[in-house]
Design a protein around this motif. Structure first.
Motif, PDB file in Angstrom:
ATOM      1  N   ASP A  14       0.821  -1.215   0.000  1.00 20.97           N
ATOM      2  CA  ASP A  14       0.000   0.000   0.000  1.00 20.97           C
ATOM      3  C   ASP A  14       0.851   1.260   0.000  1.00 20.97           C
ATOM      4  OD1 ASP A  14      -2.694  -1.301   0.394  1.00 20.97           O
ATOM      5  OD2 ASP A  14      -1.682  -2.024   2.189  1.00 20.97           O
ATOM      6  N   LEU A  15       2.097   1.139   0.470  1.00 22.02           N
ATOM      7  CA  LEU A  15       2.978   2.303   0.546  1.00 22.02           C
ATOM      8  C   LEU A  15       3.731   2.560  -0.759  1.00 22.02           C
ATOM      9  CD1 LEU A  15       4.461   4.530   2.181  1.00 22.02           C
ATOM     10  CD2 LEU A  15       6.094   2.759   2.884  1.00 22.02           C
ATOM     11  N   ASN A  16       4.183   1.499  -1.428  1.00 21.73           N
ATOM     12  CA  ASN A  16       5.079   1.656  -2.579  1.00 21.73           C
ATOM     13  C   ASN A  16       4.560   2.601  -3.667  1.00 21.73           C
ATOM     14  OD1 ASN A  16       6.891  -0.021  -1.353  1.00 21.73           O
ATOM     15  ND2 ASN A  16       6.476  -1.806  -2.634  1.00 21.73           N
ATOM     16  N   PRO A  17       3.285   2.530  -4.072  1.00 20.06           N
ATOM     17  CA  PRO A  17       2.820   3.479  -5.106  1.00 20.06           C
ATOM     18  C   PRO A  17       2.924   4.936  -4.662  1.00 20.06           C
ATOM     19  CG  PRO A  17       1.276   1.657  -4.869  1.00 20.06           C
ATOM     20  CD  PRO A  17       2.233   1.561  -3.718  1.00 20.06           C
ATOM     21  N   PHE A  18       2.754   5.184  -3.359  1.00 19.90           N
ATOM     22  CA  PHE A  18       2.827   6.561  -2.866  1.00 19.90           C
ATOM     23  C   PHE A  18       4.273   7.035  -2.755  1.00 19.90           C
ATOM     24  CE2 PHE A  18      -1.413   5.250  -1.759  1.00 19.90           C
ATOM     25  CZ  PHE A  18      -2.157   6.386  -2.039  1.00 19.90           C
ATOM     26  N   ILE A  19       5.194   6.114  -2.526  1.00 16.69           N
ATOM     27  CA  ILE A  19       6.607   6.486  -2.593  1.00 16.69           C
ATOM     28  C   ILE A  19       6.961   6.899  -4.018  1.00 16.69           C
ATOM     29  CG2 ILE A  19       8.952   5.548  -2.522  1.00 16.69           C
ATOM     30  CD1 ILE A  19       8.213   4.035  -0.027  1.00 16.69           C
ATOM     31  N   ALA A  20       6.492   6.128  -4.999  1.00 14.90           N
ATOM     32  CA  ALA A  20       6.727   6.492  -6.402  1.00 14.90           C
ATOM     33  C   ALA A  20       6.170   7.883  -6.691  1.00 14.90           C
ATOM     34  CB  ALA A  20       6.085   5.454  -7.326  1.00 14.90           C
ATOM     35  N   LEU A  21       4.980   8.151  -6.197  1.00 12.30           N
ATOM     36  CA  LEU A  21       4.349   9.453  -6.401  1.00 12.30           C
ATOM     37  C   LEU A  21       5.126  10.557  -5.696  1.00 12.30           C
ATOM     38  CD1 LEU A  21       1.959  11.099  -7.476  1.00 12.30           C
ATOM     39  CD2 LEU A  21       0.681  10.432  -5.430  1.00 12.30           C
ATOM     40  N   SER A 113      -9.159   4.906   0.977  1.00 10.99           N
ATOM     41  CA  SER A 113      -9.784   4.387   2.196  1.00 10.99           C
ATOM     42  C   SER A 113      -9.308   5.084   3.470  1.00 10.99           C
ATOM     43  CB  SER A 113      -9.511   2.878   2.310  1.00 10.99           C
ATOM     44  OG  SER A 113      -8.129   2.608   2.147  1.00 10.99           O
ATOM     45  N   GLN A 114      -8.566   6.180   3.344  1.00  7.15           N
ATOM     46  CA  GLN A 114      -8.148   6.957   4.519  1.00  7.15           C
ATOM     47  C   GLN A 114      -9.293   7.904   4.875  1.00  7.15           C
ATOM     48  OE1 GLN A 114      -6.447   7.035   7.198  1.00  7.15           O
ATOM     49  NE2 GLN A 114      -4.389   7.674   6.590  1.00  7.15           N
ATOM     50  N   SER A 130      -7.722  11.963  -4.135  1.00  7.89           N
ATOM     51  CA  SER A 130      -7.734  10.595  -3.616  1.00  7.89           C
ATOM     52  C   SER A 130      -7.154   9.656  -4.668  1.00  7.89           C
ATOM     53  CB  SER A 130      -9.149  10.167  -3.210  1.00  7.89           C
ATOM     54  OG  SER A 130     -10.092  10.509  -4.191  1.00  7.89           O
ATOM     55  N   VAL A 131      -6.521   8.593  -4.181  1.00 12.98           N
ATOM     56  CA  VAL A 131      -5.856   7.620  -5.044  1.00 12.98           C
ATOM     57  C   VAL A 131      -6.421   6.234  -4.762  1.00 12.98           C
ATOM     58  CG1 VAL A 131      -3.660   6.587  -5.734  1.00 12.98           C
ATOM     59  CG2 VAL A 131      -3.746   9.003  -5.064  1.00 12.98           C
ATOM     60  N   ILE A 132      -6.907   5.580  -5.795  1.00 13.06           N
ATOM     61  CA  ILE A 132      -7.409   4.201  -5.696  1.00 13.06           C
ATOM     62  C   ILE A 132      -6.342   3.281  -6.268  1.00 13.06           C
ATOM     63  CG2 ILE A 132      -9.321   2.647  -6.225  1.00 13.06           C
ATOM     64  CD1 ILE A 132     -10.964   5.096  -6.991  1.00 13.06           C
ATOM     65  N   LEU A 133      -6.027   2.206  -5.557  1.00  9.26           N
ATOM     66  CA  LEU A 133      -4.980   1.291  -6.006  1.00  9.26           C
ATOM     67  C   LEU A 133      -5.524   0.063  -6.710  1.00  9.26           C
ATOM     68  CD1 LEU A 133      -2.622   1.471  -2.891  1.00  9.26           C
ATOM     69  CD2 LEU A 133      -2.496   2.784  -5.019  1.00  9.26           C
ATOM     70  N   THR A 134      -6.832  -0.166  -6.639  1.00  8.17           N
ATOM     71  CA  THR A 134      -7.429  -1.327  -7.304  1.00  8.17           C
ATOM     72  C   THR A 134      -8.802  -0.958  -7.838  1.00  8.17           C
ATOM     73  OG1 THR A 134      -8.350  -3.549  -6.956  1.00  8.17           O
ATOM     74  CG2 THR A 134      -8.213  -2.119  -5.047  1.00  8.17           C
ATOM     75  N   SER A 202     -12.385  12.028  -3.765  1.00  8.84           N
ATOM     76  CA  SER A 202     -12.388  13.465  -4.033  1.00  8.84           C
ATOM     77  C   SER A 202     -13.087  13.755  -5.355  1.00  8.84           C
ATOM     78  CB  SER A 202     -10.954  13.987  -4.091  1.00  8.84           C
ATOM     79  OG  SER A 202     -10.945  15.305  -4.607  1.00  8.84           O
ATOM     80  N   PRO A 203     -14.120  14.592  -5.355  1.00  9.09           N
ATOM     81  CA  PRO A 203     -14.767  14.979  -6.613  1.00  9.09           C
ATOM     82  C   PRO A 203     -13.906  15.923  -7.444  1.00  9.09           C
ATOM     83  CG  PRO A 203     -15.737  16.169  -4.784  1.00  9.09           C
ATOM     84  CD  PRO A 203     -14.764  15.200  -4.181  1.00  9.09           C
ATOM     85  N   LEU A 204     -12.844  16.463  -6.838  1.00  3.24           N
ATOM     86  CA  LEU A 204     -11.915  17.324  -7.575  1.00  3.24           C
ATOM     87  C   LEU A 204     -11.086  16.496  -8.543  1.00  3.24           C
ATOM     88  CD1 LEU A 204     -10.393  20.063  -7.969  1.00  3.24           C
ATOM     89  CD2 LEU A 204      -8.883  19.312  -6.117  1.00  3.24           C
ATOM     90  N   PHE A 205     -10.485  15.416  -8.029  1.00  5.26           N
ATOM     91  CA  PHE A 205      -9.652  14.540  -8.865  1.00  5.26           C
ATOM     92  C   PHE A 205      -9.407  13.255  -8.097  1.00  5.26           C
ATOM     93  CE2 PHE A 205      -5.976  12.727 -10.885  1.00  5.26           C
ATOM     94  CZ  PHE A 205      -6.005  13.159 -12.207  1.00  5.26           C
ATOM     95  N   THR A 206      -9.775  12.146  -8.681  1.00  2.45           N
ATOM     96  CA  THR A 206      -9.468  10.833  -8.115  1.00  2.45           C
ATOM     97  C   THR A 206      -8.644  10.061  -9.136  1.00  2.45           C
ATOM     98  OG1 THR A 206     -11.400  10.691  -6.658  1.00  2.45           O
ATOM     99  CG2 THR A 206     -10.432   8.623  -7.382  1.00  2.45           C
ATOM    100  N   ALA A 207      -7.464   9.624  -8.715  1.00  2.00           N
ATOM    101  CA  ALA A 207      -6.571   8.877  -9.599  1.00  2.00           C
ATOM    102  C   ALA A 207      -6.712   7.387  -9.321  1.00  2.00           C
ATOM    103  CB  ALA A 207      -5.123   9.314  -9.367  1.00  2.00           C
TER     104      ALA A 207
END
Length: 344
Positions: A14-21, A113-114, A130-134, A202-207
């Motif tokens: 769950d952490l690795n994609p956010f480290i990349a970001l 999910s935070q 917000s970022v969805i991983l799946t 987030s209705p602004l931008f969800t990745a």
């Protein structure tokens, strides 16, 4: 230059994609701070990011319930244990800590999910992504909420999918929405619906950090959901390729990697039969087994010549050298298999 807060929780996957970001944002000159629980603190700090620790310890909170969570074929039961014993008890303190961190922030980026993130963003009126991983948490008539044993014609499958998402939503609103909205009311932010799916986005931008080559974008997803492709990072700076692993991967027999993902040490024993069955099957095929993060003492003496057990190795480094990967179906592991072009 923007001051950006990134927050996530869970296991290493769950952490690795956010480290990349975070690395990408930092390379563009932004000031990136991670708001994570203590289990991520050292890994993030070693990469040079400032870290603020949020309350919560999923391993400790869920340890008494690991058998029920991992050996249970009822996902709603596992989710209720997660909500009751980990998410809800720590949520008020998480909100308070994250609120203080975000007072001077220009942007908050959060795993979907935070639940503290949406509350804080609304309290402070700051931009939030917000970022969805799946893709499995985004309802769609094109996506089956639960795998089915029979293949239905497309029109019937779409009806079945809609019905499954509808019924699942009824249960999830009781398990998740009801208690979290009680807290939201005490903090004077409006309630949200379907928090486990689209309600905490987030209705602004969800990745959605998934490749459209893996799941084509359904037409009925919200317009604010944008597919960005996978975010890859999995090699800590201190990691070096062990000589024994190098030799094993380039031996005279094909190698099959076996992993259950970044499962915690006290939960590895629950996967003993999974690893043992995999070893037996791999050796019967005349291949060798590379076990990653497996329980200790799982290899018998007669298997030791063709089985190597290692606690960790970056999947990006080893999967390209493997003939096949056997894994638990986690999205990060699946992405690394696709990237390496290896059957799984």
């Amino acid at each position: 230059m923007a001051r950006i807060i990134i927050t996530t929780f869970g296991s290493t996957g769950d952490l690795n994609p956010f480290i990349a970001l975070g690395i990408a944002l930092r390379s563009h000159g932004h000031d990136v701070l991670f708001a994570v629980e203590a289990n991520f603190q050292q890994q993030v700090s070693l990469l040079g990011f400032p870290v603020r620790v949020l309350p919560g310890d999923p391993e400790q909170a869920l340890a008494p319930f690991s058998q029920e969570i991992f050996n249970n074929d009822q996902p709603l039961t596992s989710l209720k244990l997660l909500v009751d014993h980990y998410i809800l008890p720590t949520l008020p303190a998480k909100v308070a800590e994250l609120h203080e961190m975000c007072l001077q922030a220009d942007l908050l980026i959060s795993v979907a999910s935070q639940f503290a993130a949406s509350i804080v963003a609304e309290m402070l009126h700051i931009p939030w992504i917000s970022v969805i991983l799946t893709p499995s948490t985004l309802p769609s008539a094109s996506i089956a909420a639960q795998p089915m044993s029979v293949q239905l014609p497309a029109p019937l499958q779409h009806i079945s999918n809609r019905f499954s998402w509808f019924v699942g939503g009824i249960f999830l609103r009781q398990i998740v929405d009801k208690p979290i909205n009680e807290l939201r009311r005490t903090l004077h932010v409006p309630p949200r619906s379907n928090l486990m799916w689209t309600g905490n986005l987030s209705p602004l931008f969800t990745a959605l950090a998934v490749s459209p080559a893996f799941v084509p974008r359904p037409q009925d997803w919200p317009e604010y959901v944008h597919m960005t492709g996978f975010c890859f990072w999995d090699r800590p700076e201190h990691w070096q390729f062990p000589e024994a692993l190098e030799a094993f991967l380039h031996g005279d027999k094909p190698v099959v990697a076996v992993t259950a993902g970044s499962v915690a040490p006290n939960e590895r024993a629950l996967f003993a039969s999974y690893y043992q069955t995999s070893i037996t099957s791999i050796l019967a095929c005349g291949a060798r087994a590379l076990l990653i993060n497996a329980p200790e003492n799982i290899i018998s003496p007669e298997q030791s010549a063709d089985v190597l057990q290692i606690p960790f190795a970056p999947f990006s480094e080893i999967f390209p050298a493997c003939a096949v990967v056997i894994h638990h179906g986690g999205i990060g592991t699946t992405a690394q298999c696709l990237r390496a072009g290896v059957p799984s």
